[in-house]
Design a protein around this motif. Structure first.
Motif, PDB file in Angstrom:
ATOM      1  N   ARG A 102       1.822   6.553  -6.840  1.00 11.97           N
ATOM      2  CA  ARG A 102       0.636   7.391  -7.113  1.00 11.97           C
ATOM      3  C   ARG A 102       0.975   8.872  -6.923  1.00 11.97           C
ATOM      4  O   ARG A 102       0.644   9.706  -7.760  1.00 11.97           O
ATOM      5  CB  ARG A 102      -0.498   6.997  -6.156  1.00 11.97           C
ATOM      6  CG  ARG A 102      -1.734   7.891  -6.246  1.00 11.97           C
ATOM      7  CD  ARG A 102      -2.626   7.728  -5.023  1.00 11.97           C
ATOM      8  NE  ARG A 102      -1.912   8.152  -3.828  1.00 11.97           N
ATOM      9  CZ  ARG A 102      -2.035   7.574  -2.623  1.00 11.97           C
ATOM     10  NH1 ARG A 102      -2.855   6.557  -2.454  1.00 11.97           N
ATOM     11  NH2 ARG A 102      -1.354   8.023  -1.595  1.00 11.97           N
ATOM     12  N   ASP A 103       1.630   9.185  -5.813  1.00 13.13           N
ATOM     13  CA  ASP A 103       1.907  10.581  -5.480  1.00 13.13           C
ATOM     14  C   ASP A 103       2.918  11.232  -6.423  1.00 13.13           C
ATOM     15  O   ASP A 103       3.064  12.443  -6.442  1.00 13.13           O
ATOM     16  CB  ASP A 103       2.398  10.689  -4.032  1.00 13.13           C
ATOM     17  CG  ASP A 103       1.321  10.254  -3.035  1.00 13.13           C
ATOM     18  OD1 ASP A 103       0.142  10.115  -3.426  1.00 13.13           O
ATOM     19  OD2 ASP A 103       1.668  10.043  -1.858  1.00 13.13           O
TER      20      ASP A 103
ATOM     21  N   GLU B 228      -8.788  -4.232  -8.566  1.00 14.60           N
ATOM     22  CA  GLU B 228      -9.724  -3.098  -8.725  1.00 14.60           C
ATOM     23  C   GLU B 228     -10.068  -2.501  -7.364  1.00 14.60           C
ATOM     24  O   GLU B 228     -10.106  -1.276  -7.205  1.00 14.60           O
ATOM     25  CB  GLU B 228     -11.006  -3.533  -9.454  1.00 14.60           C
ATOM     26  CG  GLU B 228     -10.828  -3.899 -10.903  1.00 14.60           C
ATOM     27  CD  GLU B 228     -10.555  -2.731 -11.853  1.00 14.60           C
ATOM     28  OE1 GLU B 228     -10.428  -1.565 -11.414  1.00 14.60           O
ATOM     29  OE2 GLU B 228     -10.435  -2.994 -13.062  1.00 14.60           O
TER      30      GLU B 228
ATOM     31  N   THR C 207       0.846  -1.194   0.000  1.00 16.99           N
ATOM     32  CA  THR C 207       0.000   0.000   0.000  1.00 16.99           C
ATOM     33  C   THR C 207       0.884   1.247   0.000  1.00 16.99           C
ATOM     34  O   THR C 207       0.654   2.186  -0.769  1.00 16.99           O
ATOM     35  CB  THR C 207      -0.936  -0.013   1.226  1.00 16.99           C
ATOM     36  OG1 THR C 207      -1.762  -1.184   1.137  1.00 16.99           O
ATOM     37  CG2 THR C 207      -1.808   1.225   1.277  1.00 16.99           C
TER      38      THR C 207
ATOM     39  N   ASN D  56      -3.601   6.036  -9.533  1.00 18.93           N
ATOM     40  CA  ASN D  56      -3.853   6.679 -10.823  1.00 18.93           C
ATOM     41  C   ASN D  56      -3.041   6.004 -11.930  1.00 18.93           C
ATOM     42  O   ASN D  56      -2.605   6.626 -12.877  1.00 18.93           O
ATOM     43  CB  ASN D  56      -3.519   8.173 -10.739  1.00 18.93           C
ATOM     44  CG  ASN D  56      -2.190   8.414 -10.020  1.00 18.93           C
ATOM     45  OD1 ASN D  56      -1.396   7.492  -9.839  1.00 18.93           O
ATOM     46  ND2 ASN D  56      -1.950   9.644  -9.613  1.00 18.93           N
TER      47      ASN D  56
ATOM     48  N   LYS E  50      -6.952  -0.683  -6.015  1.00 13.56           N
ATOM     49  CA  LYS E  50      -6.730   0.546  -6.783  1.00 13.56           C
ATOM     50  C   LYS E  50      -7.730   1.633  -6.362  1.00 13.56           C
ATOM     51  O   LYS E  50      -7.348   2.784  -6.155  1.00 13.56           O
ATOM     52  CB  LYS E  50      -6.860   0.235  -8.280  1.00 13.56           C
ATOM     53  CG  LYS E  50      -6.621   1.429  -9.168  1.00 13.56           C
ATOM     54  CD  LYS E  50      -6.863   1.090 -10.634  1.00 13.56           C
ATOM     55  CE  LYS E  50      -6.918   2.371 -11.441  1.00 13.56           C
ATOM     56  NZ  LYS E  50      -7.508   2.185 -12.744  1.00 13.56           N
ATOM     57  N   ALA E  51      -9.005   1.240  -6.245  1.00 14.50           N
ATOM     58  CA  ALA E  51     -10.047   2.210  -5.887  1.00 14.50           C
ATOM     59  C   ALA E  51      -9.836   2.735  -4.469  1.00 14.50           C
ATOM     60  O   ALA E  51      -9.891   3.943  -4.221  1.00 14.50           O
ATOM     61  CB  ALA E  51     -11.426   1.576  -6.025  1.00 14.50           C
ATOM     62  N   LYS E  52      -9.591   1.833  -3.536  1.00 10.29           N
ATOM     63  CA  LYS E  52      -9.429   2.222  -2.135  1.00 10.29           C
ATOM     64  C   LYS E  52      -8.237   3.164  -1.941  1.00 10.29           C
ATOM     65  O   LYS E  52      -8.301   4.114  -1.165  1.00 10.29           O
ATOM     66  CB  LYS E  52      -9.252   0.959  -1.286  1.00 10.29           C
ATOM     67  CG  LYS E  52      -9.262   1.229   0.208  1.00 10.29           C
ATOM     68  CD  LYS E  52      -9.258  -0.062   0.998  1.00 10.29           C
ATOM     69  CE  LYS E  52      -9.259   0.246   2.481  1.00 10.29           C
ATOM     70  NZ  LYS E  52      -8.989  -0.932   3.276  1.00 10.29           N
ATOM     71  N   GLN E  53      -7.139   2.896  -2.673  1.00  9.08           N
ATOM     72  CA  GLN E  53      -5.918   3.706  -2.530  1.00  9.08           C
ATOM     73  C   GLN E  53      -5.841   4.849  -3.546  1.00  9.08           C
ATOM     74  O   GLN E  53      -4.863   5.596  -3.555  1.00  9.08           O
ATOM     75  CB  GLN E  53      -4.678   2.808  -2.674  1.00  9.08           C
ATOM     76  CG  GLN E  53      -4.615   1.695  -1.654  1.00  9.08           C
ATOM     77  CD  GLN E  53      -4.693   2.197  -0.221  1.00  9.08           C
ATOM     78  OE1 GLN E  53      -4.182   3.259   0.117  1.00  9.08           O
ATOM     79  NE2 GLN E  53      -5.347   1.426   0.632  1.00  9.08           N
ATOM     80  N   GLU E  54      -6.881   4.950  -4.393  1.00  6.92           N
ATOM     81  CA  GLU E  54      -6.933   6.000  -5.417  1.00  6.92           C
ATOM     82  C   GLU E  54      -5.681   5.994  -6.297  1.00  6.92           C
ATOM     83  O   GLU E  54      -5.117   7.053  -6.619  1.00  6.92           O
ATOM     84  CB  GLU E  54      -7.165   7.376  -4.777  1.00  6.92           C
ATOM     85  CG  GLU E  54      -8.482   7.441  -4.031  1.00  6.92           C
ATOM     86  CD  GLU E  54      -8.728   8.766  -3.335  1.00  6.92           C
ATOM     87  OE1 GLU E  54      -7.853   9.661  -3.359  1.00  6.92           O
ATOM     88  OE2 GLU E  54      -9.825   8.904  -2.768  1.00  6.92           O
TER      89      GLU E  54
ATOM     90  N   GLY F  42       1.226   3.921  -3.059  1.00  5.06           N
ATOM     91  CA  GLY F  42       0.944   5.321  -2.762  1.00  5.06           C
ATOM     92  C   GLY F  42       2.091   6.236  -3.166  1.00  5.06           C
ATOM     93  O   GLY F  42       1.883   7.348  -3.665  1.00  5.06           O
TER      94      GLY F  42
END
Length: 158
Positions: A53-54, A78, A46, A87, A81-85, A50
């Motif tokens: 993602r950031d 899925e 996670t 991109n 990905k959705a829970k952790q947003e 992240g």
């Protein structure tokens, strides 16, 4: 089989989140980061996701696509990905074909028992589809930033 830095990465096609199929040869002209992680929704994975993602905007600036890969199925991906947003897309490698291609299945120890698992590893592929850099046995803190720096250097060198 393992791929060495400087060698072309064999073409592959894999199912990913967002109802997408990722084919390496279709990404020619872009730099590609593929990071392998052990399991969706675990603390290290996670954090690592992240961190990527950031930094997505910074990876975009140097024309670099990021993909996460684990042996989890698409539904788990899925949800993660959705829970952790996230991109970026997550590739499902249930049959371990990508894990074998990049030689990331290793004997690991957990609670004194040995098992085969995914060694946290990241690969940077250049615009021509050659392996530019690899990181094996990754420690999460600072890793995404290190990969971003390598992607910037590769982008600047063209």
């Amino acid at each position: 089989m393992s791929i060495n830095v400087g060698q072309p990465v064999p073409d592959f096609t894999a199912q990913a989140t967002g109802d997408t199929t990722v084919t390496l040869s279709q990404l020619r002209g872009k730099q590609v980061v593929i990071y392998f992680y052990p399991k969706d929704s675990t603390p290290g994975c996670t954090t690592e996701g992240g961190d990527f993602r950031d930094r997505k905007a910074a990876f975009d600036e140097v024309d670099t696509r990021v993909f996460g890969v684990s042996r989890d199925g698409l539904r788990a991906h899925e949800n993660f990905k959705a829970k952790q947003e996230f991109n970026f897309e997550l590739i499902s490698d249930k049959d371990e074909s990508l894990c074998r291609l990049f030689d990331v299945i290793k004997l690991k120890k957990m609670y004194g028992k040995e098992h085969l698992g995914v060694e946290r590893s990241t690969f940077l592929i250049d615009r021509e589809g050659k392996l530019a850099r690899e990181w094996r046995g990754v420690k999460v803190p600072g890793h995404a930033e290190e990969v971003l720096e390598a992607a910037r250097e590769l982008h600047a060198a063209r």
